[in-house]
Design a protein around this motif. Sequence first.
Motif, short mmCIF file in Angstrom:
data_model
loop_
_atom_site.label_atom_id
_atom_site.label_comp_id
_atom_site.label_asym_id
_atom_site.label_seq_id
_atom_site.Cartn_x
_atom_site.Cartn_y
_atom_site.Cartn_z
N TRP A 684 8.28 10.53 4.57
CA TRP A 684 8.95 11.34 3.56
C TRP A 684 10.37 10.86 3.32
CZ3 TRP A 684 6.39 15.38 1.16
CH2 TRP A 684 5.15 15.73 1.71
N ASP A 687 15.35 13.24 -1.19
CA ASP A 687 15.97 12.57 -2.33
C ASP A 687 17.25 13.23 -2.81
OD1 ASP A 687 13.68 10.94 -2.28
OD2 ASP A 687 12.58 12.35 -3.55
N THR A 701 10.00 13.49 -1.27
CA THR A 701 8.91 12.67 -1.79
C THR A 701 8.05 12.15 -0.64
OG1 THR A 701 10.24 11.95 -3.67
CG2 THR A 701 8.34 10.59 -3.11
N ASN A 702 6.75 12.23 -0.83
CA ASN A 702 5.81 11.63 0.11
C ASN A 702 5.77 10.14 -0.17
OD1 ASN A 702 3.62 10.70 1.55
ND2 ASN A 702 2.22 12.32 0.92
N THR A 703 6.38 9.36 0.71
CA THR A 703 6.48 7.91 0.52
C THR A 703 5.40 7.14 1.26
OG1 THR A 703 8.05 7.79 2.36
CG2 THR A 703 8.96 8.02 0.13
N ALA A 737 2.32 17.29 -0.48
CA ALA A 737 2.38 16.37 -1.60
C ALA A 737 1.41 15.22 -1.40
CB ALA A 737 3.80 15.83 -1.77
N GLU A 741 4.20 11.54 -4.61
CA GLU A 741 4.55 12.77 -5.32
C GLU A 741 5.86 13.34 -4.78
OE1 GLU A 741 2.67 17.22 -6.30
OE2 GLU A 741 1.63 15.83 -4.94
N THR A 742 6.70 13.82 -5.72
CA THR A 742 7.94 14.50 -5.37
C THR A 742 7.78 15.99 -5.59
OG1 THR A 742 9.29 12.59 -5.97
CG2 THR A 742 10.41 14.72 -5.90
#
Length: 788
Positions: A684, A687, A701-703, A737, A741-742
């Motif tokens: 995550w 941001d 955000t799910n990174t 998420a 997705e943010t």
Amino acid sequence: MDIDELINQLDLPTKIRLLTGADMWSLPAIPEIGLDRLVMSDGPIGVRGEQWSSADPSIALPSPTALAATWDVDLVRQVGRLLAQEARRKGVHVLLAPTINLHRSPLGGRHFECFSEDPHLTGELGAAYVEGVQEGGVATTPKHFVANDFETDRFTVDVKVTDRVLREAYLAPFERVAEAGAWGMMTAYNSVNGTTMTEHSALVNGVLKGEWGFDGLVVSDWTAVRSTEAAALGGTDVAMPGPFGPWGDKLEEAVREGRVLESAVDDKVRRVLRLASRVGALRPAGGTTSAQAEPIDGVALAREVAARSFTLLRNDGDLLPLAGTPTLALIGSAADEARIMGGGSAQVFPDRTVSPLQGLEARGEVRYALGTDPRVRLAPLAVPTTAQFLDAGGDVLAEHPLATTEARWVGQLPSDVDGGLLSAVRLRAAYTPDLTGPHELSVAGVGPFTVRVDGATVFDETIELEGDDPAAAFLSPPEKRVVVELVAGRPYELEVTHPAGAFSGMAFVAYTLGHANPSPGEDALIAEAVELARSCEVAVVVASTTLEVESEGFDRKDLRLPGRQDELIAAVAAANPRTIVVVNAGSPVEMPWVSDVAAVLLTWFPGQEVGHALADVLYGDAEPGGRLPTTWPVRLEDSPVVNVTPVEGEVPYDEGVFIGYRAWEKRGRAPAFWFGHGLGYTTWSYDSIAAEGSTVTLAVTNTGPRRGREVVQVYLSAVTPDDRPARWLAGFDVVEAAPGETVLTTLFLPQRAFQVWTEEGWSTVPGEYTVEAGRSVADLRASATVKI
């Protein structure tokens, strides 16, 4: 319904009779005013009902530390709804839960039964629990009011604590659940600043009922009321259990002599009737109860909560989730016989338990080895058992089936057993061993016992109670063992008989027939496990505490895993670098091998569906959603607050509000794992953060590569801290998420987060505050400044 009109219909003896238990678990019915029996039952992980017996099984959910590890108020509220469903099924009106004392010291014996070291997290989860249960028309009694944060000398200890520390830490969760509308509250055994809590008018009448406006019922912990006038004036409404005790005729006399006003008795009766009305036990003739919600699948919820609570502390090389279906070496006694709950009044009897071995065998190739057995007591045999209730002549009054060789009826006997005729309880079970050799049988209990194998007496002794805590007779009784030679494949008739009876209408039957297979010895068992680990692609060691380590009635002596489990883990890790350690404990343990294993997964006391939930998480069907609700030290001696042993009857809370992570930060020490820590199966980014007044908005955000869930934690710190902690939890949220997705989340920080307690009461401290958000108290990713 006018409750005051009903009170006016009652004479003084009837009013007073309503304020003491009719028996172990209920208040008496008064049919002439439409009052049914009010039945109470222990929780918090299930609803035991009036019979503490496997003959009346209950859903067994994960422990409160596991619930807290989810950090999910909606999930905890759903747990409450399930418990209400279970309570209604068992005819229970009042659930004696949740326990919202704090994790002041890692040595606290009921650590597993409380939520957290943090008062805000405890209060929010406790409120959700209360709301969920009471939505189902069942009352809660948050406990133990207040400062009952350890077990040593709990009946008599005097906790010395300042008003500010009480308000900002130990009273805070109780204030929150009172605000949430709890219908009951339970007073503790201990004293606070010289006054026992059942007599503590300043805290019960003054703060709880007066300042907070609590209109519910205050019930004592069992046998905690030890006085007549002082307890009656101190704010306690109901003394449990009954029917005997310090009230009754003595309280009636005190009222007639003017030492206790009848209006004080009327207020207690009013609270009993108000609670009865809320739970449907007080109604006009012909009244009907309201329709209930859609039924909840308790087994499915137990499995979901377990997986959501599992806390991944370490995952070197992203070994988890497992890729494919590697051959697993599954090692440890708790892999075959999981420790699913803590000991004491939190114990229930589920109708099934899915062990890690069973759950993982359903998913792939598993080879099992015991490795080492840390259990001090032998476990009961999980075979169909018959409990026979005998009269003085040896005739059978009644028979009841049990799931294991454990007899337990505390308070109530089965309805078809005449307590006046009861002379003994006999357990009978058929057992066919898998191994030939010297088997151990044990009896855990207090009093005379006779054990027979195929009619031959192998044990006939009286077991004496150890120590001076009478509750130990059924919470942690002494054990004696005998060795018998058994032949594999041959059925044996096992029988244990114990004198029993009912006293003043209450029964106390609590004993276990335990069993252990022949053993080649610990050295051989460890060697066998190491060779198995070397031969498999992945090794999974399930390490656990035991009933002698985590239970009501005593505190822990250390944080070490019992027995030779540390040695076992180190040896397995040396043989297989792809070793996963599953820690099956309700509270912190030392992990000297932590840097030598690939992964550490904490399952807490995970409830009856542990095996399926473990398979879900290890194979990636579910993400380990847990975050630590309490800080885990490297070693006990590193912990900033440890003391739970009274000196001259007192335990001073000299550390003030600096417990848990607050104390670690003040001392500048790093623990093994910080409050809030927990890994998932994705990553995550934090941001942005915007803060205005008490409103905080975050974008995360799910990174990572898969859908995941994140626990967003928000901490406050004062730019000029004065004597406040470096930072404190002020809000949290669970977000979900998809990859890439943010999500936005907005948190509204409570006004209390900006206040301190002074001699004049609560006071907002003006000035600048830093708002920090992140994944734990030590992993903060975004910050902003607000001015109050």
